[in-house]
Scaffold this active site. Structure first.
Site, mmCIF file in Angstrom:
data_model
loop_
_atom_site.group_PDB
_atom_site.id
_atom_site.type_symbol
_atom_site.label_atom_id
_atom_site.label_comp_id
_atom_site.label_asym_id
_atom_site.label_seq_id
_atom_site.Cartn_x
_atom_site.Cartn_y
_atom_site.Cartn_z
ATOM 1 C CB CYS A 122 -19.550 -52.939 5.997
ATOM 2 S SG CYS A 122 -20.633 -53.188 4.584
ATOM 3 C CG HIS B 68 -23.400 -50.291 0.836
ATOM 4 N ND1 HIS B 68 -22.340 -51.114 0.546
ATOM 5 C CD2 HIS B 68 -23.505 -50.278 2.187
ATOM 6 C CE1 HIS B 68 -21.820 -51.580 1.697
ATOM 7 N NE2 HIS B 68 -22.505 -51.077 2.708
HETATM 8 NI NI NI Z 1 -22.186 -51.522 4.719
#
Ligand code: NI
Length: 190
Positions: free
Chosen positions: A102, A148
């Site tokens: 990420c 997210h």
């Molecule tokens: Ni991410």
């Protein structure tokens, strides 16, 4: 257009639940310019996806694209897709072990269980409806990005014993992972 700063793990914005975007907001020049920034920032960082919340805008928009990605060379291509107010629904109970990184978590990868196939319902950047079923690594990317929007980061769902730096992933985990996901993609699609 502008490249935005990407929030790093520990910043509280990444733990917010992003709010929905209205049609009027989406149509505004300001929001369209923001989406351009989101895409440009994702490209600059070589991301496979980027959620608005990662650039300090807690709204339910994310960008996804995979095209010759140096961070994820094994990922099948995904054309540039903007998801606005996405809703994901698993279409099977089957899960697979995805190895994820990420842009908000520097130099860490880990194994996360993801649904093999999910239905995504959303708007595109112009407010047109998106309704499709995605599979395999593409489904993994969609689940990572929409997480997210609910303040979730892959480390929350990962088995900590699988954590690896990007270098150690390359050395010790990549070959076996790529073999497994190549079989998955051959069976269920990308
Ligand atoms: Ni991410």
């Amino acid at each position: 257009m502008a490249i935005r700063k990407i929030a790093q793990i520990g910043h509280p914005v990444l733990r917010q639940v992003a709010r929905e975007v209205t049609r009027e907001e989406l149509a505004s020049p300001k929001m369209q310019a923001f989406i351009d920034d989101l895409v440009e920032t994702m490209h600059d960082a070589d991301g496979a996806g980027l959620a608005a919340i990662q650039v300090y805008e807690p709204i339910r928009i994310c960008a996804i694209e995979v095209r010759n990605n140096p961070r994820y060379p094994y990922k099948p291509p995904i054309p540039l897709t903007i998801l606005v107010n996405p809703k994901l629904t698993p279409v099977t109970d089957e899960m697979f072990e995805n190895n994820e990184g990420c842009l908000s978590v520097p130099n860490l990868r880990g194994v996360v269980k993801r649904y093999v196939s999910v239905r995504v319902q959303a708007w595109d950047r112009h407010g047109n409806p998106i309704d499709e079923v995605v599979h395999g690594l593409k489904a993994g990317t969609y689940q990572h990005e929409t997480d997210h929007l609910d303040g979730k980061i892959f480390v929350d769902r990962a088995d900590p014993s699988t954590f690896a730096t990007w270098t150690e992933f390359e050395r010790h985990q990549k070959a076996a992972f790529v073999e497994k996901v190549t079989q998955l993609v051959a069976r269920v699609g990308s």
